[in-house]
Design a protein around this motif. Structure first.
Motif, PDB file in Angstrom:
ATOM      1  N   GLN A 117       0.825  -1.210   0.000  1.00  0.00           N
ATOM      2  CA  GLN A 117       0.000   0.000   0.000  1.00  0.00           C
ATOM      3  C   GLN A 117       0.862   1.264   0.000  1.00  0.00           C
ATOM      4  OE1 GLN A 117      -3.290   0.212  -0.462  1.00  0.00           O
ATOM      5  NE2 GLN A 117      -3.181   2.441  -0.416  1.00  0.00           N
ATOM      6  N   ILE A 118       1.927   1.258   0.761  1.00  0.00           N
ATOM      7  CA  ILE A 118       2.803   2.428   0.802  1.00  0.00           C
ATOM      8  C   ILE A 118       3.445   2.661  -0.565  1.00  0.00           C
ATOM      9  CG2 ILE A 118       4.946   3.373   1.790  1.00  0.00           C
ATOM     10  CD1 ILE A 118       4.072   1.973   4.455  1.00  0.00           C
ATOM     11  N   ILE A 119       3.887   1.600  -1.215  1.00  0.00           N
ATOM     12  CA  ILE A 119       4.446   1.726  -2.572  1.00  0.00           C
ATOM     13  C   ILE A 119       3.369   2.234  -3.529  1.00  0.00           C
ATOM     14  CG2 ILE A 119       5.350   0.419  -4.564  1.00  0.00           C
ATOM     15  CD1 ILE A 119       7.439   0.996  -2.328  1.00  0.00           C
ATOM     16  N   TRP A 120       2.182   1.675  -3.424  1.00  0.00           N
ATOM     17  CA  TRP A 120       1.054   2.077  -4.282  1.00  0.00           C
ATOM     18  C   TRP A 120       0.819   3.585  -4.154  1.00  0.00           C
ATOM     19  CZ3 TRP A 120      -1.575  -0.802  -7.778  1.00  0.00           C
ATOM     20  CH2 TRP A 120      -2.788  -0.306  -8.248  1.00  0.00           C
ATOM     21  N   GLU A 121       0.760   4.062  -2.919  1.00  0.00           N
ATOM     22  CA  GLU A 121       0.481   5.474  -2.673  1.00  0.00           C
ATOM     23  C   GLU A 121       1.651   6.365  -3.103  1.00  0.00           C
ATOM     24  OE1 GLU A 121      -0.755   5.891   1.432  1.00  0.00           O
ATOM     25  OE2 GLU A 121      -2.486   4.574   1.118  1.00  0.00           O
ATOM     26  N   ALA A 122       2.869   5.973  -2.766  1.00  0.00           N
ATOM     27  CA  ALA A 122       4.036   6.786  -3.104  1.00  0.00           C
ATOM     28  C   ALA A 122       4.205   6.901  -4.620  1.00  0.00           C
ATOM     29  CB  ALA A 122       5.287   6.190  -2.458  1.00  0.00           C
ATOM     30  N   LEU A 125      -9.061  13.749 -10.090  1.00  0.00           N
ATOM     31  CA  LEU A 125      -8.007  13.676  -9.086  1.00  0.00           C
ATOM     32  C   LEU A 125      -8.591  13.342  -7.716  1.00  0.00           C
ATOM     33  CD1 LEU A 125      -5.091  13.898  -8.235  1.00  0.00           C
ATOM     34  CD2 LEU A 125      -5.370  16.380  -8.096  1.00  0.00           C
ATOM     35  N   ARG A 126      -9.705  13.965  -7.367  1.00  0.00           N
ATOM     36  CA  ARG A 126     -10.363  13.654  -6.090  1.00  0.00           C
ATOM     37  C   ARG A 126     -10.729  12.172  -6.014  1.00  0.00           C
ATOM     38  NH1 ARG A 126     -11.853  18.733  -7.137  1.00  0.00           N
ATOM     39  NH2 ARG A 126     -11.781  20.240  -5.452  1.00  0.00           N
ATOM     40  N   ASN A 127     -11.245  11.644  -7.098  1.00  0.00           N
ATOM     41  CA  ASN A 127     -11.636  10.230  -7.123  1.00  0.00           C
ATOM     42  C   ASN A 127     -10.436   9.303  -7.031  1.00  0.00           C
ATOM     43  OD1 ASN A 127     -14.382  10.775  -7.239  1.00  0.00           O
ATOM     44  ND2 ASN A 127     -14.430  10.793  -9.469  1.00  0.00           N
ATOM     45  N   ILE A 128      -9.353   9.649  -7.704  1.00  0.00           N
ATOM     46  CA  ILE A 128      -8.128   8.840  -7.635  1.00  0.00           C
ATOM     47  C   ILE A 128      -7.645   8.763  -6.189  1.00  0.00           C
ATOM     48  CG2 ILE A 128      -5.659   8.830  -8.234  1.00  0.00           C
ATOM     49  CD1 ILE A 128      -6.521   9.915 -11.020  1.00  0.00           C
ATOM     50  N   ILE A 129      -7.620   9.896  -5.527  1.00  0.00           N
ATOM     51  CA  ILE A 129      -7.153   9.931  -4.137  1.00  0.00           C
ATOM     52  C   ILE A 129      -8.099   9.151  -3.228  1.00  0.00           C
ATOM     53  CG2 ILE A 129      -6.765  11.462  -2.155  1.00  0.00           C
ATOM     54  CD1 ILE A 129      -5.580  13.484  -4.250  1.00  0.00           C
ATOM     55  N   LYS A 130      -9.376   9.367  -3.382  1.00  0.00           N
ATOM     56  CA  LYS A 130     -10.357   8.675  -2.532  1.00  0.00           C
ATOM     57  C   LYS A 130     -10.286   7.158  -2.718  1.00  0.00           C
ATOM     58  CE  LYS A 130     -15.251   8.686  -1.402  1.00  0.00           C
ATOM     59  NZ  LYS A 130     -16.571   9.218  -1.732  1.00  0.00           N
ATOM     60  N   LYS A 131     -10.097   6.731  -3.947  1.00  0.00           N
ATOM     61  CA  LYS A 131     -10.089   5.300  -4.267  1.00  0.00           C
ATOM     62  C   LYS A 131      -8.788   4.596  -3.863  1.00  0.00           C
ATOM     63  CE  LYS A 131     -10.349   2.244  -8.276  1.00  0.00           C
ATOM     64  NZ  LYS A 131     -10.277   2.173  -9.715  1.00  0.00           N
ATOM     65  N   ASN A 132      -7.659   5.304  -3.916  1.00  0.00           N
ATOM     66  CA  ASN A 132      -6.357   4.643  -3.807  1.00  0.00           C
ATOM     67  C   ASN A 132      -5.595   4.848  -2.509  1.00  0.00           C
ATOM     68  OD1 ASN A 132      -5.705   3.355  -6.556  1.00  0.00           O
ATOM     69  ND2 ASN A 132      -6.594   5.336  -7.079  1.00  0.00           N
ATOM     70  N   PHE A 133      -5.917   5.879  -1.759  1.00  0.00           N
ATOM     71  CA  PHE A 133      -5.144   6.170  -0.553  1.00  0.00           C
ATOM     72  C   PHE A 133      -5.854   5.630   0.677  1.00  0.00           C
ATOM     73  CE2 PHE A 133      -3.267   8.779  -3.697  1.00  0.00           C
ATOM     74  CZ  PHE A 133      -1.947   8.929  -3.310  1.00  0.00           C
ATOM     75  N   GLN A 134      -5.151   4.777   1.411  1.00  0.00           N
ATOM     76  CA  GLN A 134      -5.724   4.154   2.601  1.00  0.00           C
ATOM     77  C   GLN A 134      -4.976   4.495   3.875  1.00  0.00           C
ATOM     78  OE1 GLN A 134      -5.948  -0.056   1.839  1.00  0.00           O
ATOM     79  NE2 GLN A 134      -7.239   0.218   0.054  1.00  0.00           N
ATOM     80  N   THR A 135      -3.673   4.775   3.783  1.00  0.00           N
ATOM     81  CA  THR A 135      -2.953   5.108   5.011  1.00  0.00           C
ATOM     82  C   THR A 135      -3.305   6.543   5.391  1.00  0.00           C
ATOM     83  OG1 THR A 135      -0.948   6.002   3.956  1.00  0.00           O
ATOM     84  CG2 THR A 135      -1.007   3.598   4.373  1.00  0.00           C
ATOM     85  N   PRO A 136      -3.493   6.809   6.669  1.00  0.00           N
ATOM     86  CA  PRO A 136      -3.785   8.188   7.078  1.00  0.00           C
ATOM     87  C   PRO A 136      -2.712   9.175   6.608  1.00  0.00           C
ATOM     88  CG  PRO A 136      -4.241   6.681   8.894  1.00  0.00           C
ATOM     89  CD  PRO A 136      -3.575   5.871   7.800  1.00  0.00           C
ATOM     90  N   THR A 137      -1.449   8.780   6.687  1.00  0.00           N
ATOM     91  CA  THR A 137      -0.362   9.668   6.270  1.00  0.00           C
ATOM     92  C   THR A 137      -0.394   9.903   4.767  1.00  0.00           C
ATOM     93  OG1 THR A 137       0.991   8.832   8.085  1.00  0.00           O
ATOM     94  CG2 THR A 137       2.134  10.042   6.345  1.00  0.00           C
TER      95      THR A 137
END
Length: 172
Positions: A121-126, A144-156
């Motif tokens: 997940q960290i690699i996915w997000e980075a 862009l909002r949808n990409i972030i909402k769909k793909n980012f799971q770590t709070p950081t």
């Protein structure tokens, strides 16, 4: 267990890509984003080593993919990257469990359904943070909002994406 030395992998990355500064810089940016996320999520030990090495080597399959398939498409990178990663890591005497995990993530880093843990997940997000920047997606689009909402799971990672792209006030 032999410690992973980030500097050795940076040298291998540079050796692998040679004069291809764009790909070297991409990997270094992914590492920087991954380090921010790991710090925020308090990731240490083996998981930290896995993420560090994966961030640096995640795209090494591109060269072989371009030679064999005349394409740098994700599926070809996923196919060609793991053998290159394994060779580099074995030469540097990395622990087998880290080699296995890094090759798994490199072999799936463009495939959402293969994402099976915090390290992935960290690699996915980075990687996504850097790809958004490099592809210059319009920062105020619904896409862009949808990409972030769909793909980012770590709070950081979520905080980082929202602040980097001026979406701080958005809820999940």
């Amino acid at each position: 267990m032999k410690a992973i030395k980030k500097e050795e992998y940076i040298l291998e990355l540079k050796k692998h890509f040679g004069s291809d500064e764009r790909r070297i810089n991409h990997a270094l940016k992914v590492l920087a984003a991954a380090e921010i996320i790991m710090n925020g999520e308090q990731v240490y030990g083996i998981t930290h080593d896995v993420v560090t090495v994966t961030a640096l080597l995640h795209d090494v399959g591109i060269k072989a993919a371009e030679l064999k398939y005349n394409s740098s498409a994700g599926p070809y990178q996923e196919l060609e990257g793991p053998p290159v990663v394994r060779e580099i890591m074995e030469r540097l005497s990395a622990p087998q469990e880290i080699i296995e995990r890094v090759t798994y993530i490199v072999g799936g880093h463009h495939t959402a359904r293969k994402n099976d843990g915090l390290d992935f997940q960290i690699i996915w997000e980075a990687d996504l943070l850097v790809n958004i920047e490099e592809e210059r997606l319009d920062r105020n689009t619904e896409q862009l909002r949808n990409i972030i909402k769909k793909n980012f799971q770590t709070p950081t990672g979520l905080r980082l994406a929202r602040s980097r792209y001026n979406l701080e006030s958005e809820g999940r």
